[in-house]
Design a protein around this motif. Structure first.
Motif, short mmCIF file in Angstrom:
data_model
loop_
_atom_site.label_atom_id
_atom_site.label_comp_id
_atom_site.label_asym_id
_atom_site.label_seq_id
_atom_site.Cartn_x
_atom_site.Cartn_y
_atom_site.Cartn_z
N ASN A 2 11.83 38.30 110.47
CA ASN A 2 11.06 38.16 109.23
C ASN A 2 11.79 38.94 108.14
OD1 ASN A 2 9.10 37.59 107.43
ND2 ASN A 2 7.52 38.85 108.38
N THR A 3 12.63 38.25 107.38
CA THR A 3 13.40 38.91 106.33
C THR A 3 12.89 38.50 104.97
OG1 THR A 3 15.04 37.14 106.26
CG2 THR A 3 15.48 38.96 107.76
N ASN A 4 13.03 39.38 104.02
CA ASN A 4 12.67 39.10 102.64
C ASN A 4 13.91 38.56 101.93
OD1 ASN A 4 12.20 39.25 99.88
ND2 ASN A 4 10.79 40.95 100.10
N ASP A 6 14.58 38.32 98.82
CA ASP A 6 15.00 39.13 97.68
C ASP A 6 15.80 40.35 98.10
OD1 ASP A 6 13.80 37.47 95.82
OD2 ASP A 6 11.86 38.48 95.99
N THR A 8 17.89 40.34 100.88
CA THR A 8 18.94 39.89 101.79
C THR A 8 20.16 39.46 100.99
OG1 THR A 8 17.27 39.13 103.34
CG2 THR A 8 19.48 38.29 103.66
N TYR A 74 1.40 39.49 96.85
CA TYR A 74 2.63 40.03 97.42
C TYR A 74 3.34 40.88 96.36
CZ TYR A 74 1.83 36.03 100.48
OH TYR A 74 1.27 35.10 101.30
N GLY A 76 5.88 43.87 95.16
CA GLY A 76 7.04 44.52 95.75
C GLY A 76 8.01 44.98 94.69
N GLN A 78 12.37 46.67 94.33
CA GLN A 78 13.60 47.12 94.93
C GLN A 78 14.45 47.82 93.89
OE1 GLN A 78 16.21 43.75 96.00
NE2 GLN A 78 14.49 42.47 95.40
N THR A 103 10.75 47.34 99.08
CA THR A 103 9.53 47.22 99.88
C THR A 103 8.68 46.10 99.32
OG1 THR A 103 7.65 48.43 100.80
CG2 THR A 103 8.22 48.90 98.51
N GLU A 104 7.86 45.56 100.18
CA GLU A 104 6.93 44.49 99.79
C GLU A 104 5.64 44.69 100.56
OE1 GLU A 104 7.60 39.93 98.98
OE2 GLU A 104 7.55 40.31 101.12
N TYR A 106 1.98 42.96 101.73
CA TYR A 106 1.38 41.65 101.99
C TYR A 106 -0.12 41.83 102.08
CZ TYR A 106 0.34 37.34 104.52
OH TYR A 106 -0.17 36.15 104.92
#
Length: 155
Positions: A2-4, A6, A8, A74, A76, A78, A103-104, A106
């Motif tokens: 489960n990758t974000n 934004d 990656t 959601y 978040g 960075q 961070t994000e 949910y």
């Protein structure tokens, strides 16, 4: 996994001909996260969906039932850049050490609302559908998908 998206920088999927540095298996999926750079950079965001902008279910509307109050949020952020130590000559040119943090959160409030079900009557179980309306007041009809001449009683 489960990758974000934004956070990656690269996503690699390999399916065969692995080198000695890769793990075993028919498929290898690797994700590389973003990193800091010589300049500070970042972003903040809020993806949201609120129930007042959604359409109501036709069966709810026919029965005067309010739409489900489902909400998604959601938020978040960075940030990345060089590590700078005050009162020190370390990393003065901003080319030695970097950081990246993201961070994000949910948050999902689901209102399942009312589940609709058609309980077959004794006539329906015997393949007699003459009492079905194509658009009844409760919204539980056949929706005009077929007419009575198309319904055949089993032999």
């Amino acid at each position: 996994m489960n990758t974000n998206a934004d956070m990656t920088a690269e996503l690699k999927v390999m399916t065969s001909n692995f080198g000695a540095d890769e793990s075993k298996g028919p498929v290898t999926i690797s994700a590389i996260g973003k990193s800091g750079g010589q300049q500070f950079h970042g972003e903040g965001y809020l993806y949201t969906r609120y129930y007042s902008l959604n359409a109501n279910d036709p069966q709810n509307k026919n029965s005067n039932i309010a739409r489900p109050e489902t909400k998604y949020m959601y938020p978040g952020f960075q940030i990345g850049g060089p590590v700078i130590l005050p009162h020190s000559d370390f990393n003065r040119n901003r080319d030695k050490m970097f950081f990246f943090f993201g961070t994000e959160y949910y948050k999902q409030d689901v209102d399942n609302g009312v589940y609709h079900a058609v309980v077959p009557t004794a006539d329906m179980r015997n393949a007699i559908f003459t009492g079905l309306s194509s658009n009844p007041a409760n919204g539980l009809g056949c929706g005009g998908l077929f007419n009575q001449s198309q319904i055949r009683r089993p032999a």
